[in-house]
Write a protein that holds these residues in place. Structure first.
Motif, PDB file in Angstrom:
ATOM      1  N   ARG A   1     -10.362 -15.225  -1.176  1.00 44.96           N
ATOM      2  CA  ARG A   1     -10.209 -13.778  -0.997  1.00 44.96           C
ATOM      3  C   ARG A   1     -10.331 -13.339   0.451  1.00 44.96           C
ATOM      4  O   ARG A   1     -10.098 -12.182   0.780  1.00 44.96           O
ATOM      5  N   VAL A   2     -10.701 -14.246   1.327  1.00 41.82           N
ATOM      6  CA  VAL A   2     -10.871 -13.910   2.737  1.00 41.82           C
ATOM      7  C   VAL A   2      -9.559 -14.188   3.464  1.00 41.82           C
ATOM      8  O   VAL A   2      -9.210 -15.331   3.734  1.00 41.82           O
ATOM      9  N   SER A   3      -8.812 -13.131   3.729  1.00 41.79           N
ATOM     10  CA  SER A   3      -7.541 -13.290   4.429  1.00 41.79           C
ATOM     11  C   SER A   3      -7.101 -11.964   5.023  1.00 41.79           C
ATOM     12  O   SER A   3      -7.655 -10.917   4.712  1.00 41.79           O
ATOM     13  N   ILE A   4      -6.092 -12.050   5.854  1.00 45.58           N
ATOM     14  CA  ILE A   4      -5.501 -10.869   6.481  1.00 45.58           C
ATOM     15  C   ILE A   4      -4.236 -10.517   5.714  1.00 45.58           C
ATOM     16  O   ILE A   4      -3.373 -11.374   5.520  1.00 45.58           O
ATOM     17  N   GLY A   5      -4.161  -9.282   5.285  1.00 45.43           N
ATOM     18  CA  GLY A   5      -2.991  -8.854   4.534  1.00 45.43           C
ATOM     19  C   GLY A   5      -1.762  -8.665   5.409  1.00 45.43           C
ATOM     20  O   GLY A   5      -0.644  -8.988   5.018  1.00 45.43           O
ATOM     21  N   LYS A   6      -1.966  -8.147   6.622  1.00 42.86           N
ATOM     22  CA  LYS A   6      -0.843  -7.833   7.495  1.00 42.86           C
ATOM     23  C   LYS A   6      -1.323  -7.809   8.938  1.00 42.86           C
ATOM     24  O   LYS A   6      -2.437  -7.386   9.228  1.00 42.86           O
ATOM     25  N   TYR A   7      -0.462  -8.273   9.829  1.00 44.44           N
ATOM     26  CA  TYR A   7      -0.718  -8.175  11.260  1.00 44.44           C
ATOM     27  C   TYR A   7       0.009  -6.939  11.786  1.00 44.44           C
ATOM     28  O   TYR A   7       1.023  -6.524  11.243  1.00 44.44           O
ATOM     29  N   HIS A   8      -0.517  -6.363  12.855  1.00 40.62           N
ATOM     30  CA  HIS A   8       0.013  -5.093  13.368  1.00 40.62           C
ATOM     31  C   HIS A   8       0.399  -5.205  14.828  1.00 40.62           C
ATOM     32  O   HIS A   8      -0.061  -6.088  15.542  1.00 40.62           O
ATOM     33  N   ASP A   9       1.226  -4.253  15.279  1.00 43.35           N
ATOM     34  CA  ASP A   9       1.504  -4.154  16.711  1.00 43.35           C
ATOM     35  C   ASP A   9       0.784  -2.914  17.253  1.00 43.35           C
ATOM     36  O   ASP A   9       0.259  -2.100  16.497  1.00 43.35           O
TER      37      ASP A   9
ATOM     38  N   LEU B   1     -11.184   1.043  11.887  1.00 44.60           N
ATOM     39  CA  LEU B   1     -12.479   0.438  11.597  1.00 44.60           C
ATOM     40  C   LEU B   1     -12.377  -0.514  10.412  1.00 44.60           C
ATOM     41  O   LEU B   1     -12.922  -1.621  10.445  1.00 44.60           O
ATOM     42  N   ASP B   2     -11.649  -0.108   9.372  1.00 47.85           N
ATOM     43  CA  ASP B   2     -11.448  -0.988   8.210  1.00 47.85           C
ATOM     44  C   ASP B   2     -10.727  -2.283   8.614  1.00 47.85           C
ATOM     45  O   ASP B   2     -11.102  -3.370   8.170  1.00 47.85           O
ATOM     46  N   LEU B   3      -9.692  -2.173   9.443  1.00 45.15           N
ATOM     47  CA  LEU B   3      -8.969  -3.356   9.915  1.00 45.15           C
ATOM     48  C   LEU B   3      -9.877  -4.252  10.747  1.00 45.15           C
ATOM     49  O   LEU B   3      -9.865  -5.478  10.608  1.00 45.15           O
ATOM     50  N   TYR B   4     -10.667  -3.637  11.610  1.00 44.10           N
ATOM     51  CA  TYR B   4     -11.595  -4.365  12.466  1.00 44.10           C
ATOM     52  C   TYR B   4     -12.582  -5.167  11.604  1.00 44.10           C
ATOM     53  O   TYR B   4     -12.804  -6.356  11.830  1.00 44.10           O
ATOM     54  N   ILE B   5     -13.137  -4.527  10.608  1.00 44.75           N
ATOM     55  CA  ILE B   5     -14.107  -5.172   9.724  1.00 44.75           C
ATOM     56  C   ILE B   5     -13.454  -6.297   8.921  1.00 44.75           C
ATOM     57  O   ILE B   5     -14.040  -7.370   8.756  1.00 44.75           O
ATOM     58  N   GLU B   6     -12.252  -6.065   8.448  1.00 43.17           N
ATOM     59  CA  GLU B   6     -11.539  -7.112   7.698  1.00 43.17           C
ATOM     60  C   GLU B   6     -11.335  -8.352   8.567  1.00 43.17           C
ATOM     61  O   GLU B   6     -11.506  -9.482   8.110  1.00 43.17           O
ATOM     62  N   ARG B   7     -11.010  -8.148   9.824  1.00 41.34           N
ATOM     63  CA  ARG B   7     -10.782  -9.274  10.727  1.00 41.34           C
ATOM     64  C   ARG B   7     -12.093  -9.996  11.081  1.00 41.34           C
ATOM     65  O   ARG B   7     -12.132 -11.209  11.177  1.00 41.34           O
ATOM     66  N   ILE B   8     -13.169  -9.231  11.232  1.00 36.89           N
ATOM     67  CA  ILE B   8     -14.468  -9.848  11.479  1.00 36.89           C
ATOM     68  C   ILE B   8     -14.846 -10.751  10.297  1.00 36.89           C
ATOM     69  O   ILE B   8     -15.363 -11.851  10.490  1.00 36.89           O
ATOM     70  N   GLU B   9     -14.586 -10.279   9.093  1.00 38.42           N
ATOM     71  CA  GLU B   9     -14.934 -11.088   7.916  1.00 38.42           C
ATOM     72  C   GLU B   9     -14.222 -12.432   7.935  1.00 38.42           C
ATOM     73  O   GLU B   9     -14.827 -13.478   7.680  1.00 38.42           O
TER      74      GLU B   9
END
Length: 150
Positions: free
Chosen positions: A34-42, A55-63
């Protein structure tokens, strides 16, 4: 007839419960699926987002960083167990893995508690830069096998 049916049902449930109880518990993976990145952004896409979403994206990436990067000496793929790596599946090894998973979980939870309180005060541009940096770091996991030449 009712007695035979009742006896058969009781025997069936007893047999089923014994068989289920004898199954070994599923082995824990080094990296949770379940630990993954759904989408990368520019950068432009991130600039259009509000700080809450950033903040949500930042936290997801830290995880992902906390739970994946420390294990890349073993694997960078989810679902890999110590047994599938050829590591003996002993009680000590299982405990070490469970301790490691719990430590990562606890560290992540403490970090996120801090981030949720303090990170909203950061500049949006710094938050965007951090998300982009983390994403670039995580993209490099896809090329990890290029470094693993023996």
């Amino acid at each position: 007839m009712k007695t035979k049916l009742t006896l058969f049902c009781a025997l069936f449930f007893l047999t089923t419960s014994v068989l289920v109880a004898q199954q070994s518990p599923e082995q824990q993976s080094l990296i949770n699926q379940r630990v993954s990145i759904g989408k990368y952004h520019d950068r432009e896409e991130l600039q259009r987002m509000n700080k809450g979403k950033l903040l949500d994206l930042y936290i997801e990436r830290i995880e992902v960083i906390v739970k994946v990067l420390p294990n890349i000496a073993f694997t960078n793929k989810p679902g890999v167990t110590i047994a599938s790596l050829g590591i003996p599946n002993t009680k000590d090894h299982k405990k070490a893995l469970a301790d490691n998973i719990n430590a990562a979980k606890e560290y992540f939870e403490n970090t996120i508690e801090f981030q949720r309180k303090i990170l909203p005060y950061s500049d949006k541009s710094n938050l965007i830069a951090a998300v982009l940096f983390y994403e670039q770091t995580l993209k490099s996991l896809h090329s990890y096998n290029e470094f693993n030449q023996y």
